[in-house]
Design an enzyme around this catalytic site. Structure first.
Site, PDB file in Angstrom:
ATOM      1  N   SER A  93       0.891  -1.284   0.039  1.00 55.19           N
ATOM      2  CA  SER A  93      -0.054   0.022   0.111  1.00 55.19           C
ATOM      3  C   SER A  93       0.841   1.147  -0.205  1.00 55.19           C
ATOM      4  O   SER A  93       1.676   1.307  -1.015  1.00 55.19           O
ATOM      5  CB  SER A  93      -1.103  -0.171   1.347  1.00 55.19           C
ATOM      6  OG  SER A  93      -2.108   0.866   1.018  1.00 55.19           O
ATOM      7  N   ASP A 129      -9.642  -3.991  -5.388  1.00 57.14           N
ATOM      8  CA  ASP A 129      -9.024  -3.140  -4.077  1.00 57.14           C
ATOM      9  C   ASP A 129      -9.741  -1.712  -4.200  1.00 57.14           C
ATOM     10  O   ASP A 129      -9.916  -1.261  -5.091  1.00 57.14           O
ATOM     11  CB  ASP A 129      -7.640  -2.703  -4.548  1.00 57.14           C
ATOM     12  CG  ASP A 129      -6.630  -2.596  -3.471  1.00 57.14           C
ATOM     13  OD1 ASP A 129      -7.288  -1.689  -2.671  1.00 57.14           O
ATOM     14  OD2 ASP A 129      -5.490  -2.798  -3.448  1.00 57.14           O
ATOM     15  N   HIS A 178      -8.080  -5.038  -1.313  1.00 59.38           N
ATOM     16  CA  HIS A 178      -6.755  -4.641  -0.638  1.00 59.38           C
ATOM     17  C   HIS A 178      -6.005  -5.700   0.000  1.00 59.38           C
ATOM     18  O   HIS A 178      -4.831  -5.720   0.420  1.00 59.38           O
ATOM     19  CB  HIS A 178      -7.040  -3.186   0.088  1.00 59.38           C
ATOM     20  CG  HIS A 178      -5.716  -2.524   0.439  1.00 59.38           C
ATOM     21  ND1 HIS A 178      -5.244  -1.944  -0.751  1.00 59.38           N
ATOM     22  CD2 HIS A 178      -5.479  -1.969   1.649  1.00 59.38           C
ATOM     23  CE1 HIS A 178      -4.094  -1.054   0.036  1.00 59.38           C
ATOM     24  NE2 HIS A 178      -4.126  -1.504   1.209  1.00 59.38           N
TER      25      HIS A 178
END
Length: 738
Positions: free
Chosen positions: A590, A675, A710
């Site tokens: 991330s 995501d 995610h």
């Protein structure tokens, strides 16, 4: 034969895919026959297939101009964005990338399987949490031997009573490739269970309700929520947050009455400032329902009497002010306020419930300290518990409300993680906390706030031959190029470690949002450490490891410090001979994926291999697009590129914009098609551009989980497959198949 099956897979994926080539700036996509058989001729019989090294899919280029502040950027891979995630050309390209990745990792399949089985074998298969008491019941979560998902259960009166299964997520997950339960909340009378589920990975949840007396689901179904729910004390009303389907911002708070349709729900608050997130909570004493408002630099709360959910509006505890962050806990007639007003590292104040809007009535309980940050507060009837961080280490202190005396929890490891665990009983004299270190598995303790004694309730089992005495953890401070001292936590196996500059290094980092990656125990890392790796966490600027200033020195116009700190930690570990300079592997996800992207643009020669998971790499384009989730909330983190100075600064480090013709390390990039935090097309574009520009023959592999978001796969075992793939990728680069 080692590539044959993978090559056939590549061929099958692309059959029938058409790629437009009408634009003068468009380069046609390779047909599937070209993927895996670069420069091959028409005589593509099986013998020639065997001789060909797999070749990556090459993305077409379509010029897309973006002009702002008099500057024009041309993005040739902008076409890869499809918010519906249905475009056959895009999906085919992602599948082709997956097939190429499989072909290139074909020789590691047995190693991946070995690593996966190894990691699974360490897990306690029938693991259960430490029960906590709420009213007449003891609640806990457990797993069955081979199950992917948890079972939520309770027992009445004592743990010797008959078990009542509240929710078996394994049953709910049947027929779904992805399934996640975000929250479970019991009504005040403990008769109704509210839970939220997501079957896609977009973190858009459906709330459902189960009558525990009958075991039946109620007709109430609440769509498009953020997953959380807070019960009022009447057991009939509850509050939840709805999400904007485009930006995914949770911005509307609704009140729902059981037995009514969602269309009848009452909007009790709507956030119109898109720089703010919205949260919901309830005070530990059960008297208040809270709406939390928080942006990067401003935080505050609205409150409502939990006994009167339909009477009046949520009222601000104290007006929101830019730069002022506060949160509250309540004990008796007083609020305890954690505030940064005139206190960068926060201080604790106290105010009577009738005077909270008058800051002059706030009384200081714990003053601001330059060397210690207050990071958390829990209020009980007779005690206030605090987590504090000093010199990068967490401490837990408890204050007796009656006499103001303190008792502390003591920790001994050189680097560790400590936090509050589940505390549900306001009248309790016991604080539950969690502790682990890089050599100590996750442990749950009860701290007697009267006597100051800690009792270990449970420590996670690590199955197999794990012995903590075989490992050593250290905590270092490595000097950065500007003189700052960067904390580093590391672990290695004593009988395999030599401080002679020959050890492979696995260096992990994050460094954004003020999030501190503490030195937790991670059993997966044993698969590297037991193979001679030194594993290190670089606590770089952008976290709050060394207090609030450490965060401010790594965001906005100081963001470059995050990246140079990470590089300087690498150099420091190599120079101090913890690691071999040609055996450094790095990983981050991330915002940590942004870190990976920036670092390899700046110092690619220092790294043998990189794992960038769900990486936020297209910083400028994303932050200019308010339709993309999380954009407007993060202007105070990255800057607002609509402002020229922020635009130019962000452009100077944005990984996607700074890809250039140079050698890059071996790379494994991962994403999830659904995501919700970092859209799949950011890493997809990045990989395409890296393929275009990189001047080396190193591996660049791209893996897309087509069923996840995610957080990756949802099952506790399933998610380990990607970890095994990453570790096998690194070990293969060292020429190891053990």
């Amino acid at each position: 034969m080692k590539y044959l099956l993978a090559l056939i897979s590549l061929v099958l994926i692309g059959v029938g895919v058409y790629f437009a080539t009408s634009d003068k700036d468009t380069i046609p996509q390779q047909t599937t026959q070209e993927v895996g058989m670069k420069e091959s001729q028409s005589d593509s019989h099986s013998d020639s297939l065997l001789d060909k090294e797999p070749q990556p899919p090459v993305a077409k280029k379509v010029a897309h101009e973006m002009t702002i502040h008099g500057d024009t950027r041309v993005d040739h891979y902008y076409w890869m964005r499809d918010d519906s995630r249905t475009d056959p050309e895009i999906l085919s390209h992602l599948e082709a990338e997956n097939a190429y990745k499989e072909a290139m990792l074909a020789d590691t399949k047995s190693l991946q399987e070995k690593l996966y089985n190894e990691m699974v074998s360490r897990l306690e298969k029938d693991k259960s949490t430490v029960p906590y008491r709420q009213g007449d019941y003891f609640y806990y979560v457990r797993f069955e031997e081979d199950s992917e998902y948890p079972i939520y259960a309770r027992k009445k009166g004592s743990m010797e009573a008959e078990e009542e299964i509240l929710l078996n997520v394994n049953e709910l997950a049947k027929g779904h490739d992805y399934f996640n339960v975000a929250d479970t909340e019991i009504s005040t009378n403990q008769q109704i269970l509210a839970y939220s589920d997501d079957t896609i990975g977009r973190r858009i949840y459906t709330l459902r309700f189960k009558d525990l007396s009958t075991g039946k689901l109620l007709d109430d179904t609440l769509e498009n929520t953020n997953g959380g729910v807070v019960w009022a004390n009447d057991n009939q009303h509850l509050f939840y947050i709805r999400k904007d389907p485009q930006t995914l911002l949770g911005y509307q708070v609704f009140r729902h009455k059981l037995g009514t349709n969602q269309s009848e729900d009452v909007l009790v608050y709507e956030e119109t400032d898109q720089t703010f997130y919205t949260g919901l909570g309830k005070s530990l004493d059960g008297s208040l329902i809270k709406i939390a408002h928080y942006s990067t630099e401003t935080k505050g709360e609205r409150l409502l009497d939990a006994n009167k959910p339909t009477e009046g509006d949520f009222q601000l505890f104290y007006p929101l002010e830019e730069g002022h962050e506060y949160s509250t806990v309540k004990s008796g007639d007083h609020y305890y306020v954690l505030t940064n007003k005139d206190a960068k590292n926060f201080r604790l104040m106290k105010v009577h419930q009738d005077k909270h809007e008058d800051m002059s009535a706030w009384q200081e309980v714990i003053p601001h300290r330059e060397d210690t940050q207050i990071t958390g507060v829990v209020a009980f009837k007779d005690f206030i518990a605090l987590t504090e961080r000093s010199n990068g280490l967490t401490s837990i202190r408890v204050m007796n409300i009656k006499d103001g005396s303190f008792k502390s929890v003591n920790f001994e490891d050189p680097a560790y993680a400590a936090r509050f665990s589940t505390n549900k009983n306001f009248d309790s004299n016991t604080l539950r906390y969690a502790y682990s270190s890089m050599t100590t598995p996750d442990s749950i303790y009860d701290f007697d706030m009267v006597t100051g004694e800690s009792t270990l309730l449970k420590q996670d089992k690590v199955l197999g031959d794990f012995d903590p005495s075989n490992y050593k953890s250290e905590r270092l401070f490595i000097e950065a190029r500007d003189g700052a001292k960067v904390p580093v936590s590391l672990v290695y196996r004593k009988d395999m470690f030599k401080k002679d500059g020959t050890n492979p290094l696995y260096q992990y980092g994050y460094g954004s949002y003020g999030a501190t990656m503490d030195a937790n125990f991670r059993s997966n890392w044993l698969s590297l450490v037991d193979r001679g790796f030194v594993v290190a966490i670089a606590h770089i600027r952008g976290s709050q490891m060394l207090g609030r200033q450490w965060y401010e020195d790594g965001k906005m116009f100081n963001k470059i410090n995050t990246f140079t700190d990470f590089i300087d930690v690498t150099d420091g570990l190599v120079n101090q001979q913890y690691a071999a300079k040609d055996k450094v592997f790095i990983a981050g996800g991330s915002a940590g994926g942004l870190l990976m992207g920036a670092v390899i643009n700046m110092a690619p020669e220092k790294y043998r291999g990189v794992a960038a998971h769900v990486p936020f790499v297209d910083v400028v384009t994303t932050m200019l697009d308010e339709s993309i989730p999380l954009t407007t909330n993060e202007y105070d983190e990255w800057g607002n590129p609509n402002n020229k100075d922020s635009y130019e600064y962000m452009l100077s480090y944005s990984p996607y914009d700074n890809v250039k013709a140079q050698d890059y390390p071996n790379m494994l990039v991962t994403t999830g098609l659904h995501d919700s935090q970092v859209q799949y097309f950011e890493p997809m574009k990045w990989v395409a551009k890296l393929r275009e520009f990189k001047t080396d023959d190193n591996k660049l592999l791209f893996h897309t989980n087509m069923e996840a978001g995610h957080g990756g796969a949802s099952g506790r075992f399933k998610r380990l497959e990607q970890t095994a793939m990453e570790y096998a990728f690194f070990l293969d680069l060292l020429g190891r198949n053990d």
